[in-house]
Design an enzyme around this catalytic site. Structure first.
Site: not given
Ligand code: CIR
Length: 256
Positions: A159, A246
């Site tokens: 991201h 997150c």
């Molecule tokens: C994903 O791949 O969507 C999750 N395993 C990790 C999401 C992390 N989110 C973020 O950095 N905003």
């Protein structure tokens, strides 16, 4: 300030992974780290509001990706990973009393992790999760309130906010290998230590900055530039490709 969070689900072991190799995740340790993260947010002045448990949604602890909250509007996303789309409904229900809601619709995709708001500038990462139509719909939702959207290509990480976050209105922390620093030329720049590629994801709460224990060199750089840091260990959560921003959605409580 309210911090929306959600507990670590037992299914986190089946989480989405893009740039990180799968390793065993200690569920109980992840829960303990998440609880410490919530306590740190409380210490920084947040009131924790837990979203309902969603044990069968492996990435549902990463609530940030489901919504982007501004003072004037909350934009519910349409995550790039289809497995994550069922996370939205409960986040929308929690935000409904707080804000007018807008929704990203097909064919748009947008993950909250790709949105970094600094003052009235909204940086949007174009990534594997966020497409041009998602960015356009976000722009359409927030432009009436005076926000300017700046797009940036994300390469090498999941991201935008894996590559860059703000430590204040004036300064960003970034990894120049993952994002073009020229996009952020309006800000002072702190680079992550080269040995700590994933260190750019820090969480600003008021005038304090929550940082991850795994990145001591970068954290020193941030502190030396005058930021007041608080440190938490999120090493198990990092195995699910998650980081500090997150695990919460910060919602400023507005006077009624
Ligand atoms: C994903 O791949 O969507 C999750 N395993 C990790 C999401 C992390 N989110 C973020 O950095 N905003």
């Amino acid at each position: 300030m309210i911090a929306l969070t959600r507990s670590v689900p037992p299914s986190i072991t089946r989480c989405e992974l893009t740039h990180v190799a799968r390793q065993p995740i200690d569920y109980h340790r992840a829960r303990a780290q998440h609880a410490a993260y919530e306590r740190a947010l409380e210490t920084l002045g947040c009131r924790i509001q837990r979203l309902p448990d969603t044990p069968h949604l492996p990435d549902s602890v990463f609530v940030e990706d489901a919504a982007v909250v501004f003072d004037e509007i909350a934009v519910l996303t349409r995550p790039g990973a289809a497995s994550r789309r069922p996370e939205i409904e409960s986040v929308a229900a929690a935000l409904e009393p707080q804000r007018t809601l807008a929704f990203i619709e097909e064919p748009g995709t947008l993950d909250g992790g790709d949105v970094l708001a600094v003052g009235k500038t909204v940086y949007v990462g174009l990534s594997r999760r966020t497409n041009a139509d998602g960015a356009r719909q976000l722009e359409h939702a927030v432009a009436p309130f005076g926000y300017r959207v700046v797009r940036a290509a994300v390469d090498g990480c999941l991201h935008l906010k894996s590559a860059v976050t703000a430590v204040s209105d004036g300064a960003v922390l970034l990894n120049p290998a993952w994002i073009d620093p020229r996009v952020f030329a309006a800000h002072d720049r702190i680079d992550v230590d080269p040995s700590e590629a994933a260190a750019a994801n820090v969480l600003r709460v008021g005038d304090r900055v929550l940082v991850a224990a795994a990145f001591p060199r970068t954290n020193d750089r941030v502190a030396q530039r005058g930021a007041q840091i608080a440190i938490v260990d999120v090493s198990e959560i990092a195995k699910a490709e998650g980081a500090l921003t997150c695990c919460s959605i910060l919602v400023r409580t507005l006077g009624s």
